[in-house]
Scaffold this active site. Structure first.
Site, mmCIF file in Angstrom:
data_model
loop_
_atom_site.group_PDB
_atom_site.id
_atom_site.type_symbol
_atom_site.label_atom_id
_atom_site.label_comp_id
_atom_site.label_asym_id
_atom_site.label_seq_id
_atom_site.Cartn_x
_atom_site.Cartn_y
_atom_site.Cartn_z
ATOM 1 N N MET A 143 -8.742 8.247 -0.060
ATOM 2 C CA MET A 143 -9.588 8.607 1.090
ATOM 3 C C MET A 143 -10.030 10.061 0.956
ATOM 4 S SD MET A 143 -7.572 6.629 4.178
ATOM 5 C CE MET A 143 -6.066 7.594 4.067
ATOM 6 N N HIS A 159 -1.310 -1.475 -4.178
ATOM 7 C CA HIS A 159 -2.582 -1.102 -3.553
ATOM 8 C C HIS A 159 -2.593 0.408 -3.338
ATOM 9 C CE1 HIS A 159 -6.253 -2.086 -1.322
ATOM 10 N NE2 HIS A 159 -5.886 -1.179 -0.428
ATOM 11 N N MET A 189 -12.050 4.614 -0.547
ATOM 12 C CA MET A 189 -12.674 4.855 0.761
ATOM 13 C C MET A 189 -13.308 6.235 0.715
ATOM 14 S SD MET A 189 -10.003 3.158 3.494
ATOM 15 C CE MET A 189 -8.466 3.449 2.630
ATOM 16 N N HIS A 205 -8.456 1.255 -4.119
ATOM 17 C CA HIS A 205 -9.422 1.057 -3.033
ATOM 18 C C HIS A 205 -10.027 2.421 -2.690
ATOM 19 C CE1 HIS A 205 -9.914 0.044 1.546
ATOM 20 N NE2 HIS A 205 -11.081 0.127 0.934
ATOM 21 N N ASP A 211 -4.827 3.452 -1.851
ATOM 22 C CA ASP A 211 -5.935 3.859 -0.989
ATOM 23 C C ASP A 211 -6.302 5.314 -1.256
ATOM 24 O OD1 ASP A 211 -6.446 1.525 0.714
ATOM 25 O OD2 ASP A 211 -4.417 1.855 1.458
ATOM 26 N N ASP A 241 -6.634 -6.159 4.600
ATOM 27 C CA ASP A 241 -5.907 -4.896 4.708
ATOM 28 C C ASP A 241 -5.963 -4.416 6.149
ATOM 29 O OD1 ASP A 241 -4.805 -2.380 4.497
ATOM 30 O OD2 ASP A 241 -6.222 -1.637 3.006
ATOM 31 N N MET A 250 -11.536 -5.435 5.644
ATOM 32 C CA MET A 250 -10.716 -4.517 6.443
ATOM 33 C C MET A 250 -10.496 -5.138 7.815
ATOM 34 S SD MET A 250 -9.880 -1.971 4.556
ATOM 35 C CE MET A 250 -9.084 -1.069 5.901
ATOM 36 N N SER A 299 0.837 -1.198 0.000
ATOM 37 C CA SER A 299 0.000 0.000 0.000
ATOM 38 C C SER A 299 0.872 1.248 0.000
ATOM 39 C CB SER A 299 -0.905 0.018 1.230
ATOM 40 O OG SER A 299 -1.544 1.274 1.355
#
Length: 228
Positions: free
Chosen positions: A36, A32, A67, A65, A34, A174, A136, A7
């Protein structure tokens, strides 16, 4: 298929390109990413410009991913930036089935993620519609948290459901992955391992090689999908 999915949330952004090249040398195939938004989760990370810029420099599989609240608003944009898969949160979508359909229609792999408190039953009816389920194993939004032991049972439950229906669905985990919990999640049935600080510390390339070797070794112990 087992993959280490480092990540970049834990990367040194002053050296991001250099660190991605180190991961490539270590044999890593998935990255990966993320995203957010400060709404669905408290933190804000990065978005399309970062993904677009690193896409030009690497052929790694971009595992994005989201979020974010109402992620269906951004699916086409993230695909254009270079996403190879997009995972949305069940809790973030007004219409989860629509979001999954939009991802599939965009021509990339579709994933659904659940928070630690969300039961597997909330997404079990969609298992034949997705390519992966992301469990998660910490509260989403922050790195460096401790693995939540109660999530192991959820991984096992998912693995049993997927195997029973003979579905081709990956289980990704994760949060809180280290030498001890890596063994726990693989034996529970996960095969895509997201790791942040576990990888991005000290000698990044050596870490990634060592963790990949351990994943390979642990994968020989499991008996799902015909593996022994």
């Amino acid at each position: 298929m087992y993959q280490l999915c480092p990540s970049i949330l834990s990367a040194d952004f002053n050296r991001l390109g250099e660190q991605i090249k180190a991961l490539e040398r270590a044999g890593v195939e998935w990255l990966h990413i993320d995203v957010m938004d400060g709404d669905f989760v408290p933190s804000i990370s990065f978005g399309m410009p970062v993904i677009r810029s690193i896409r030009r420099e690497t052929g790694l599989f971009f595992d994005v991913h989201l979020m974010v609240t109402a992620p269906e608003r951004y699916i086409q944009d993230f695909v254009k930036c270079g996403a190879d898969s997009i995972t949305v949160h069940a809790e973030a979508c007004d219409d989860l089935e629509l979001a999954i359909d939009l991802i599939k229609d965009a021509g990339v792999k579709a994933g659904v993620s659940i928070k630690p408190a969300t039961p597997v039953n909330d997404i079990s009816h969609l298992l034949d519609e997705v390519d992966l389920v992301l469990v998660m194993t910490v509260q989403p939004g922050f790195g460096g948290q401790k693995y939540l032991d109660e999530c192991t049972e959820k991984i096992q439950e998912l693995r049993e459901l997927i195997d029973r229906e003979e579905l081709d669905v990956d289980i990704q985990v994760d949060g809180g992955i280290n030498d001890e919990t890596l063994e726990t999640v693989i034996h529970a049935g996960a095969n895509l391992i997201v790791a942040g600080s576990y990888v991005f510390r000290d000698d990044l390339e050596d870490n990634a090689k060592r963790i990949r070797r351990k994943i390979d070794r642990l994968s020989q112990d499991v008996d799902w999908r015909g593996n022994k």
